[in-house]
Scaffold this active site. Sequence first.
Site, PDB file in Angstrom:
ATOM      1  N   ASP A 194       0.868  -1.179   0.000  1.00  0.00           N
ATOM      2  CA  ASP A 194       0.000   0.000   0.000  1.00  0.00           C
ATOM      3  C   ASP A 194       0.901   1.225   0.000  1.00  0.00           C
ATOM      4  OD1 ASP A 194      -2.303   1.804   0.470  1.00  0.00           O
ATOM      5  OD2 ASP A 194      -3.322  -0.032   1.076  1.00  0.00           O
ATOM      6  N   HIS A 288      -2.777   3.356  -4.693  1.00  0.00           N
ATOM      7  CA  HIS A 288      -2.218   2.888  -3.414  1.00  0.00           C
ATOM      8  C   HIS A 288      -0.783   2.380  -3.597  1.00  0.00           C
ATOM      9  CE1 HIS A 288      -5.594   3.352  -0.650  1.00  0.00           C
ATOM     10  NE2 HIS A 288      -6.397   2.953  -1.624  1.00  0.00           N
ATOM     11  N   GLU A 355      -9.919   3.043  -5.116  1.00  0.00           N
ATOM     12  CA  GLU A 355      -9.589   4.419  -4.730  1.00  0.00           C
ATOM     13  C   GLU A 355      -8.517   5.074  -5.609  1.00  0.00           C
ATOM     14  OE1 GLU A 355     -10.790   4.407  -0.023  1.00  0.00           O
ATOM     15  OE2 GLU A 355      -8.699   4.049  -0.518  1.00  0.00           O
TER      16      GLU A 355
END
Length: 557
Positions: A194, A288, A355
């Site tokens: 991440d 990410h 995201e």
Amino acid sequence: MKKFIFCFLLFSLSFSLFAQEINIIPKPVSITKGLKSEEFTLDNNLLLITNSTFQEQASNAVAKYFYDYLSKTYNIQRSKNPDTKKRLILIRESFGEEHPNAYILDIKKDEIRITSSSDAGIFYGIQTLIQLLPTEKATSLKIPAVTITDYPRFEYRGMHLDVSRHFFDVATVKEYIDYLALHKMNYFHWHLTDDHGWRIEIKKYPKLTEVGAWRNGSIIGLWPGKGNEGIRYEVFPTEIKITPKDAVIKTDGIKHGGYYTQEEIKDVIDYAAKRYITIIPEIEMPAHSMAALAAYPELGTEPNKKYEVAQTWGMMNKYNNVFQPTEKTFKFLEDVLTEVMALFPSQYIHIGGDEGSKVWWKQSPVTQQIMKANNLKDESALQSNFIHRIEKFVNSKGKTIIGWDEILDGGLAPNAIVMSWRGEKGGIAAAKQNHKVIMTPENMMYFNHKQFLQDDSLSANKYLPLETVYNYEPVPTELSVEQAKYIWGGQGNLWSEYVANPKKIEYQIFPRLDALSEILWSPKQGKNYPDFLKRLKTQFKRYDLMGITYSKRYLEN
């Protein structure tokens, strides 16, 4: 007088049965209690017997697991010369195909017998046996006479752990796996990469761990962190505005990080396999990816920028954390996934897909040129194209991708499995397209959320009480009977922004993991929250025996 004697005998029999109250989580399909006079006494004189169809290696692993538990929890050691009158019998025999992991646990005065058509089923029987043991230490354990028939409702019963925000060592990960095994979970979703840290050794790209596994600090307290309250973030379609423009995030300045070597990864995989748990690794893309970009900035949309491993929480798309979709990037990702797939026997590889802010692709001339060359009408189409390409590569290696529900954007990849986290909408859409779905909606399944309105310690600032978890139903009513078959199961998630040590892991997952296990294992028609709370009282005693941390506020009522 005869009437009195009859009533007395009836009372004695009722008391004998009542004294053997059975409190198992997740609740089995069927329980038939025996008489107290038929209870089994377990000590170190226990003879293990298996039939020829139960592989010796598997039976030895199950037996070792059980005896290790007895040794660790009760200090009962395995005898080299067991009493042949006290037998634990493990039998593999066909039960039919409807419930392949079904088991029958039958306990009588001198014999404990676990029968299943699968090795996993026998292991699940052992987990139930463990929950029939006393909740106080002793060298001789009384186990009630009982016959239990049991099998899982859902095929996929998962739990997730984020090791990027905070790194946890191998011993902690193994302990986490043991907690999943105790609750008959069968998938462990290991969130390995991440923005905040890259946690898996990739031999072809050593800087991923040399650089990407370490950050120079972490924010203090809840996002945006102490000293950062005045910073404002605004996300627009074509730009992201941070005010003040030269804002510098204040952190604790303490270096944090770590990673798992490939040998350590293999060790954990083997440990999980002996508990019939499949590990699904997650390698995040196309967003990410700040930790990867800190190591290899040439893969980003701003290759001349000094990327850093993230030190703050929150939505990281306000920073540039996306890969540039060049051939060089895809070669890098294919190389990484090749090493990952070689390590993990799992059929499934999680590739994230969530995201990803389209702003950074909009602002990149290189990305826009790539889109034009590939006739991609917008950035959502680019997202879909990215996932399709990765899926094709993963499929070529005989594996299947799982992605968060954003992989639906622009069109779902042909064979992808969807993990629905932004509510149930994505899962419903995927099921209607005949794709497997894992339900993990944030408001019901994110165990990093606080469990009390005024929680005992710092947690993500959303509220997820135990009852909400227990009452969740993974199969949406919007689906037809045929569509509902694509709900593969469900998963609880533990993100570690505010979880920095093993005891906090325990505090966040217990007893919500108990509720999750019952959702995914037990028959829907048997759900009963008051009954669950009653059984949970015994479970808390077992957790005390095992040294597990949970909020004592659950004991107040």
